[in-house]
Design a protein around this motif. Sequence first.
Motif, PDB file in Angstrom:
ATOM      1  N   THR A  52      10.248  49.459  39.480  1.00  0.00           N
ATOM      2  CA  THR A  52      10.798  48.557  40.499  1.00  0.00           C
ATOM      3  C   THR A  52       9.759  48.219  41.581  1.00  0.00           C
ATOM      4  O   THR A  52      10.091  47.581  42.570  1.00  0.00           O
ATOM      5  N   ARG A  53       8.556  48.678  41.385  1.00  0.00           N
ATOM      6  CA  ARG A  53       7.410  48.411  42.259  1.00  0.00           C
ATOM      7  C   ARG A  53       7.566  48.950  43.695  1.00  0.00           C
ATOM      8  O   ARG A  53       7.032  48.404  44.647  1.00  0.00           O
ATOM      9  N   LEU A  54       8.340  50.030  43.821  1.00  0.00           N
ATOM     10  CA  LEU A  54       8.331  50.710  45.118  1.00  0.00           C
ATOM     11  C   LEU A  54       6.952  51.323  45.318  1.00  0.00           C
ATOM     12  O   LEU A  54       6.410  51.341  46.414  1.00  0.00           O
ATOM     13  N   GLU A  56       2.963  51.348  43.252  1.00  0.00           N
ATOM     14  CA  GLU A  56       2.231  50.596  42.239  1.00  0.00           C
ATOM     15  C   GLU A  56       1.360  51.562  41.451  1.00  0.00           C
ATOM     16  O   GLU A  56       0.650  52.386  42.032  1.00  0.00           O
ATOM     17  N   ARG A  70       2.142  43.863  38.189  1.00  0.00           N
ATOM     18  CA  ARG A  70       1.129  43.905  39.243  1.00  0.00           C
ATOM     19  C   ARG A  70       0.697  42.488  39.641  1.00  0.00           C
ATOM     20  O   ARG A  70       0.627  42.168  40.810  1.00  0.00           O
ATOM     21  N   THR A  74       6.527  39.079  42.078  1.00  0.00           N
ATOM     22  CA  THR A  74       7.739  38.409  42.572  1.00  0.00           C
ATOM     23  C   THR A  74       8.541  37.811  41.410  1.00  0.00           C
ATOM     24  O   THR A  74       9.763  37.951  41.370  1.00  0.00           O
ATOM     25  N   LEU A  77      10.156  40.771  39.533  1.00  0.00           N
ATOM     26  CA  LEU A  77      11.288  41.380  40.260  1.00  0.00           C
ATOM     27  C   LEU A  77      12.502  40.453  40.282  1.00  0.00           C
ATOM     28  O   LEU A  77      13.642  40.925  40.349  1.00  0.00           O
ATOM     29  N   ALA A  78      12.250  39.138  40.223  1.00  0.00           N
ATOM     30  CA  ALA A  78      13.365  38.179  40.205  1.00  0.00           C
ATOM     31  C   ALA A  78      14.202  38.310  38.935  1.00  0.00           C
ATOM     32  O   ALA A  78      15.357  37.913  38.903  1.00  0.00           O
ATOM     33  N   VAL A  82      18.581  46.127  40.221  1.00  0.00           N
ATOM     34  CA  VAL A  82      18.351  47.568  40.359  1.00  0.00           C
ATOM     35  C   VAL A  82      19.557  48.264  41.006  1.00  0.00           C
ATOM     36  O   VAL A  82      20.094  47.771  41.998  1.00  0.00           O
ATOM     37  N   LEU A 105      18.319  37.993  49.809  1.00  0.00           N
ATOM     38  CA  LEU A 105      17.064  38.654  49.433  1.00  0.00           C
ATOM     39  C   LEU A 105      16.530  38.150  48.088  1.00  0.00           C
ATOM     40  O   LEU A 105      15.398  38.443  47.717  1.00  0.00           O
ATOM     41  N   HIS A 106      17.361  37.414  47.372  1.00  0.00           N
ATOM     42  CA  HIS A 106      16.895  36.785  46.134  1.00  0.00           C
ATOM     43  C   HIS A 106      16.785  35.276  46.297  1.00  0.00           C
ATOM     44  O   HIS A 106      16.583  34.557  45.314  1.00  0.00           O
ATOM     45  N   GLY A 107      16.962  34.805  47.513  1.00  0.00           N
ATOM     46  CA  GLY A 107      16.767  33.383  47.802  1.00  0.00           C
ATOM     47  C   GLY A 107      17.882  32.483  47.287  1.00  0.00           C
ATOM     48  O   GLY A 107      17.687  31.275  47.145  1.00  0.00           O
TER      49      GLY A 107
END
Lengths: 244, 266
Positions: A52-54, A56, A70, A74, A77-78, A82, A105-107
Amino acid sequence: MADALTVENLSYAYTRRGRALDGVSMEVPEGSFTALLGPNGAGKTTLMALVTRLFEAREGTIRVCGLDLRRSSTAALARMGVVFQRPTLDLDLSVAQNLDYAAALHGLGRAETRRRTEEVLERLEMTAFRRRRVRTLSGGERRRIELARALLHTPRLLVLDEPTVGLDIESRRAIVEHVHRLCREDGVAVLWTTHLIDEIREGDRVVVLHRGRVRARGTLTELLRHTGADGLGEAFRRLTEERS
Amino acid sequence: MIRYLRCFTGILSRELLRFVQQRGRFFAALVRPLVWLFIFAAGFRSILGVSIQPPYETYILYEVYITPGLSAMILLFAGMQSSLSMVYDREMGSMRVLLVSPFPRWYLLTAKLFSGVVVACLQVYVFLAIAWFWEIRPPLAGYLAVFPALLLSGLMLGALGLLLSSLIRQLENFAGVMNFVIFPMFFASSALYPLWRIRESSYALYLVCAFNPFTYAVELIRFSLYLRPNPEALAITAAWTALFLALALFGYNPQRGFVAATGKGE
């Protein structure tokens, strides 16, 4: 078609003394339910934090629907929803306010948020709870709202980190059933971490993680054949006792 | 671009909602400076005279002098409160919801910081409104002119809070922040006494005050409230803001930051 999640040679260390993850490789095919099974301290939560890229990863690669986490974080993650191990809802806000926040938060726009909120709440049989303050909900109800929140932006990969921790038997059963249904009917790929073997059903894929390494992966049948065990419990015991 | 705006609006709405829901927090934030204004300043009025000095054009009451400092105090506590809530959110897990959203991490953290500052500015305006009834009446245009100064000062203190939250391992350690950051920052500044008075008493303390970023935030607010420019305070506050923000974003960088290095974000 690319797997929903591909992890290759992933390693991670918090300190120089030892690795929390050591060369982990696994995949979650599109539309599959993959259980990441491991005892406490196996590295499941670390793997989740990296996926979840908390954090890296410095070694190895993670791809979500073919996108390098990496380089295209974005976009990757879209495509991911989670549910964390600990509850993360705002207790003082209502269910709808929590979902509005997640949608922002997801636009997502206002109309889409309203539409998706109705859809996911209906899907999880939680429509009646829309205006309720989260603080007044039971543990199982909160978990379902967290699941609804993770589905709001229509992800292709759903990642759940021990989502049944602290729930009673009935709530656990309901969550497991809901997620399997999502997988079956909506084609959402699921990565479900657990140390409870009774949450795994026939047809699920299983990845056994122990001391930061993948001990075995495949379908339940493959796992039983590989270990020569009669059931998953026995197979899990053999895999986590060997080389320990 | 519209997605970024929606994301920011969502974060700001949540901060405002939490602010409205937690009325106790609002009153606590307001009571602190009001106690200083009504009790401390009233008591010290007869002892501490403040001579004519920019931006004031006449002799002023001590209450008038400390009002900008108390406004900055609200921003300071709000910044630290925000830092506390970040550590709490990280321990409780709700910070993760923000961090796994599909926007650059610098944007998410800056949006959260900015939203917290907007809420803190509202508190300052309520304080200034109450102070108006206490005969502290800067020019009306000053209330408008002070907004950018409050915003910048709030960002500087909020960014410091963000940086501290990336360094603090556990919630219990936050008491240390109170002792080692908030109180020294507030007392060793021009919030309560003019710098020239401090220099008369102790040159060493004067140097500490002159190095303290909070001093420049206070002076920026003071000068803006009385419609006088203070380029030095503006430049120094902006520079500290940039430095604190850069370090805080580094602290929350998933690969290089302090959080990733220690596993605290897990």
